[in-house]
Design a protein around this motif. Structure first.
Motif, PDB file in Angstrom:
ATOM      1  N   LEU A   1       0.430  -1.325  -0.008  1.00 60.12           N
ATOM      2  CA  LEU A   1      -0.328  -0.087  -0.108  1.00 60.12           C
ATOM      3  C   LEU A   1       0.994   1.325  -0.070  1.00 60.12           C
ATOM      4  CD1 LEU A   1      -2.494  -0.801   2.446  1.00 60.12           C
ATOM      5  CD2 LEU A   1      -2.260  -1.499  -0.186  1.00 60.12           C
ATOM      6  N   ASP A   2       1.613   1.231   0.319  1.00 62.67           N
ATOM      7  CA  ASP A   2       2.982   2.550   1.102  1.00 62.67           C
ATOM      8  C   ASP A   2       3.373   2.760  -0.666  1.00 62.67           C
ATOM      9  OD1 ASP A   2       2.977   3.414   3.585  1.00 62.67           O
ATOM     10  OD2 ASP A   2       4.445   2.600   3.946  1.00 62.67           O
ATOM     11  N   ASP A   3       4.086   1.737  -1.043  1.00 63.12           N
ATOM     12  CA  ASP A   3       4.250   1.182  -2.707  1.00 63.12           C
ATOM     13  C   ASP A   3       3.369   1.971  -3.790  1.00 63.12           C
ATOM     14  OD1 ASP A   3       7.105   0.634  -1.888  1.00 63.12           O
ATOM     15  OD2 ASP A   3       6.708  -1.627  -2.994  1.00 63.12           O
ATOM     16  N   ALA A   4       2.158   2.133  -3.266  1.00 59.48           N
ATOM     17  CA  ALA A   4       1.027   2.471  -4.291  1.00 59.48           C
ATOM     18  C   ALA A   4       0.506   4.260  -3.511  1.00 59.48           C
ATOM     19  CB  ALA A   4      -0.076   2.060  -4.383  1.00 59.48           C
ATOM     20  N   GLY A   5       1.207   4.566  -2.746  1.00 57.57           N
ATOM     21  CA  GLY A   5       1.588   6.321  -2.027  1.00 57.57           C
ATOM     22  C   GLY A   5       0.614   6.306  -0.890  1.00 57.57           C
ATOM     23  N   GLY A   6       0.707   4.759  -0.085  1.00 53.92           N
ATOM     24  CA  GLY A   6       0.169   4.830   1.485  1.00 53.92           C
ATOM     25  C   GLY A   6      -1.007   5.652   1.204  1.00 53.92           C
ATOM     26  N   TRP A   7      -0.941   6.789   2.721  1.00 52.17           N
ATOM     27  CA  TRP A   7      -1.754   7.572   3.251  1.00 52.17           C
ATOM     28  C   TRP A   7      -2.328   8.739   1.733  1.00 52.17           C
ATOM     29  CZ3 TRP A   7      -5.759   5.199   5.098  1.00 52.17           C
ATOM     30  CH2 TRP A   7      -5.935   4.425   6.169  1.00 52.17           C
ATOM     31  N   MET A   8      -1.453   8.930   0.526  1.00 49.91           N
ATOM     32  CA  MET A   8      -1.974   9.714   0.033  1.00 49.91           C
ATOM     33  C   MET A   8      -2.769   9.319  -0.759  1.00 49.91           C
ATOM     34  SD  MET A   8      -0.079  12.427   0.067  1.00 49.91           S
ATOM     35  CE  MET A   8       0.434  13.661  -1.372  1.00 49.91           C
ATOM     36  N   ASN A   9      -2.519   7.945  -1.286  1.00 51.42           N
ATOM     37  CA  ASN A   9      -3.451   7.923  -1.817  1.00 51.42           C
ATOM     38  C   ASN A   9      -4.965   7.420  -1.050  1.00 51.42           C
ATOM     39  OD1 ASN A   9      -5.323   5.823  -3.883  1.00 51.42           O
ATOM     40  ND2 ASN A   9      -3.274   4.221  -3.991  1.00 51.42           N
ATOM     41  N   ARG A  10      -6.432   7.795  -2.132  1.00 48.53           N
ATOM     42  CA  ARG A  10      -7.496   7.921  -0.886  1.00 48.53           C
ATOM     43  C   ARG A  10      -7.635   6.112  -1.042  1.00 48.53           C
ATOM     44  NH1 ARG A  10     -12.236  10.672  -0.714  1.00 48.53           N
ATOM     45  NH2 ARG A  10     -13.938   9.855  -0.852  1.00 48.53           N
ATOM     46  N   ASP A  11      -7.203   5.120  -1.447  1.00 49.41           N
ATOM     47  CA  ASP A  11      -7.613   3.330  -1.901  1.00 49.41           C
ATOM     48  C   ASP A  11      -7.539   3.113  -0.638  1.00 49.41           C
ATOM     49  OD1 ASP A  11      -8.876   1.121  -3.196  1.00 49.41           O
ATOM     50  OD2 ASP A  11      -6.299   0.659  -2.635  1.00 49.41           O
ATOM     51  N   THR A  12      -6.329   3.810   0.114  1.00 45.75           N
ATOM     52  CA  THR A  12      -5.677   3.003   1.406  1.00 45.75           C
ATOM     53  C   THR A  12      -6.962   3.425   2.633  1.00 45.75           C
ATOM     54  OG1 THR A  12      -3.262   4.200   1.311  1.00 45.75           O
ATOM     55  CG2 THR A  12      -3.563   3.301   3.101  1.00 45.75           C
ATOM     56  N   ALA A  13      -7.887   3.952   2.307  1.00 54.14           N
ATOM     57  CA  ALA A  13      -8.856   4.584   3.409  1.00 54.14           C
ATOM     58  C   ALA A  13      -9.883   3.135   2.824  1.00 54.14           C
ATOM     59  CB  ALA A  13      -9.279   5.798   2.849  1.00 54.14           C
ATOM     60  N   TYR A  14     -10.182   3.070   1.663  1.00 54.51           N
ATOM     61  CA  TYR A  14     -11.153   1.526   1.670  1.00 54.51           C
ATOM     62  C   TYR A  14      -9.984   0.307   2.463  1.00 54.51           C
ATOM     63  CZ  TYR A  14     -13.973   5.140  -0.842  1.00 54.51           C
ATOM     64  OH  TYR A  14     -14.203   6.213  -1.209  1.00 54.51           O
ATOM     65  N   ARG A  15      -8.920   0.616   2.078  1.00 49.47           N
ATOM     66  CA  ARG A  15      -8.373  -0.481   1.994  1.00 49.47           C
ATOM     67  C   ARG A  15      -8.346  -0.912   4.086  1.00 49.47           C
ATOM     68  NH1 ARG A  15      -9.028  -1.617  -2.517  1.00 49.47           N
ATOM     69  NH2 ARG A  15     -10.483  -1.776  -1.393  1.00 49.47           N
ATOM     70  N   LEU A  16      -8.136   0.250   4.763  1.00 50.94           N
ATOM     71  CA  LEU A  16      -8.506  -0.313   6.134  1.00 50.94           C
ATOM     72  C   LEU A  16     -10.120  -0.715   6.651  1.00 50.94           C
ATOM     73  CD1 LEU A  16      -7.148   0.429   8.670  1.00 50.94           C
ATOM     74  CD2 LEU A  16      -7.781   2.509   8.848  1.00 50.94           C
TER      75      LEU A  16
END
Ligand code: PNW
Length: 496
Positions: free
Chosen positions: A134-149
């Motif tokens: 997830l960090d490699d995909a932008g971590g918390w800069m990437n909105r998708d991380t929120a959906y993953r959580l």
């Protein structure tokens, strides 16, 4: 001096939780075992220069292999509850997709062990160790991380929902943004300054989506989230010091607490350029501000702020963007800086010990957020270098950590007085205090150099030794239990 354990126990209301806290990455070790995927922190910590003396988190407290012993030490301590966090990539090695049964099984064993020992589990879903993928995909800069959580929360709800008494969605988004994305001191080591604002919003959204998933799963436990709170104190009555302090307050406290508790970012943040250039759906705010069963507060210290250039958590450009009339300190710097309290005890981290500001923190919270849900202090504690005294005849070690013990006693007392009858934050329904930490552990960029534990850990032999503060906390809990027994007996005798 500090209040006696007996007198402190007398201040503790019924059903108040006394607990201890840890976080997965700081204690577990076993980073490559049983199918755990890498976390961003594994890679960050391995980069030379990231951690004091380049110390490694690979073993940490070896809690992964010593979990039953650590639970036994908690049982002996007598705590009501244990706050721990999940290693996300142990359960979901890439942060999305299929689960790793061996990783899930570790927390199954932990939960069962806790319950068998009468310790109530408080589970934090996210305490900073983002899966590397997830960090490699932008971590918390990437909105998708929120959906993953949110998805991760659903997995945890299904696996552990029957046994968790309290859920904490995320821990201290402020520290992740400030240290991880603004200053580059924590993983993922980005120094984006003002451009880090999306990480604030995405973490808060992640909290909201996780909360939604837990509610949808119908878990019986209470659900909350944790923010760190530090009262911002102007150094003098100089108006520029005051503006400096209120900007720090916005950037470190209010930008994280307001959306969750009021559904809105502070006006000054909304007026800033960095805010209007960051597009996000209005509907996010309803997700972020869903009702909580409790609000978790980590209180360590106040922050004294003065005008004048420095290196700090709020970039000059942010101060400008927020409409401040402070003169900028140049790129990367701040137009103001943090000062210490010469008259205060100072921890080995350089943090001032000011228990009276625990009261200020609670008072400010109660004034700002009239609809505050019940509050739990989810962390509080102090790092001091410990001195080990060895009794040669019996070969037993004794650790007289009087300063840590006093820190804890004074802060618990202040919190109970502030929220007790006639206290300055009487409207707050305070439900508990969790000591950071059960044991000395991997203190992020400070490695093993900042011990916070009630238990000393020898990081060569991994032996645990109770400190004086452990025995004091044990005594406090025993005294509290005596009060509870007496109150129950009185209540029964009064029954018609
Ligand atoms: C917390 N502050 O971090 C974290 O939740 C823990 O993981 C950490 O080990 C512990 O406190 C001790 O550092 C903090 O600036 C970071 O007030 C910053 C502050 C407080 C706590």
């Amino acid at each position: 001096m500090h209040i006696s354990a007996k007198d402190l126990a007398a201040l503790i209301p019924a059903d108040f939780t006394l607990g201890v806290a840890t976080a997965a990455f700081q204690i577990e070790g076993a980073l490559t075992e049983d199918g755990r995927g890498p976390a961003g922190w594994d890679v960050f910590a391995a980069k030379p220069g990231s951690i004091v003396e380049d110390q490694s988190p690979a073993v940490a407290c070896d809690h992964y292999h010593r979990m039953p012993q650590d639970v036994a030490l908690m049982k002996q301590l007598g705590v009501d509850s244990y706050r721990f966090s999940l290693s996300w990539s142990r359960i979901q090695p890439t942060g999305s997709g299929p689960v790793n049964p061996a990783g899930l099984a570790f927390y199954d064993r932990l939960l069962d062990e806790l319950l068998a020992n009468g310790i109530s589990p408080m589970l934090t879903l996210y305490h900073w160790d983002t899966p590397l993928a997830l960090d490699d995909a932008g971590g918390w800069m990437n909105r998708d991380t929120a959906y993953r959580l949110g998805e991760f929360a659903a997995i945890a709800a299904e696996a552990y929902g029957d046994r968790v008494a309290r859920w904490c969605t995320i821990n201290e988004p402020a520290t992740v943004t400030t240290n991880g994305y603004t200053l580059g001191l924590h993983s993922p080591g980005e120094a984006l300054m003002l451009n880090a604002f999306p990480t604030v919003h995405h973490q808060l959204l992640g909290h909201g989506l996780a909360l939604q998933a837990l509610r949808a799963a119908g878990v019986p436990g209470e659900i909350g989230m944790t923010n760190v709170y530090s009262p911002m104190v102007p150094k003098t009555i100089n108006p520029l010091d005051k503006i400096s302090a209120s900007l720090m307050d916005l950037a470190q406290n209010r930008v994280y607490a307001d959306p969750v508790l009021t559904g809105k970012y502070p006006d000054l943040v909304r007026a800033a350029k960095f805010f209007s250039s960051f597009e996000h759906p209005d509907e996010d705010m309803a997700i972020i501000s869903q009702p909580l069963d409790f609000y978790g507060l980590n209180y360590y210290m106040p922050t004294k702020v003065a005008v004048g250039p420095g290196e700090g958590a709020v970039p000059a450009s942010m101060a400008e963007a927020m409409g401040s009339d402070l003169s900028a300190a140049g790129s990367g710097g701040t137009p103001f800086h943090v000062e210490t309290w010469p008259e205060a005890d100072i921890t080995s981290y350089g943090w001032p010990v000011k228990p009276e500001y625990m009261k200020v923190a609670l008072k400010e919270m109660s004034e700002r957020y009239p609809n505050l849900p019940p509050v739990i202090i989810t962390e509080g504690g102090a790092s001091f270098e410990d001195i080990i005294v060895r009794d040669k005849s019996t070969n037993t070690a004794f650790i007289p950590d009087e300063r840590r013990l006093k820190y804890l006693s004074d802060h618990i007392q202040a919190a109970l007085e502030a929220t007790g009858p006639g206290g300055e934050a009487e409207s707050i329904d305070l439900r508990g205090y969790y000591v950071w930490s059960l044991l000395d552990n991997f203190e992020w960029s400070a490695g093993y150099k900042q011990p916070f534990g009630l238990l000393h850990v020898n990081f060569e032999t991994l032996e645990r030794t109770p400190k004086a503060s452990y025995f004091w906390f044990q005594e406090l809990i025993e005294e509290r239990n005596l009060v509870t027994v007496a109150e129950t007996a009185v209540a029964q005798a009064m029954e018609p």
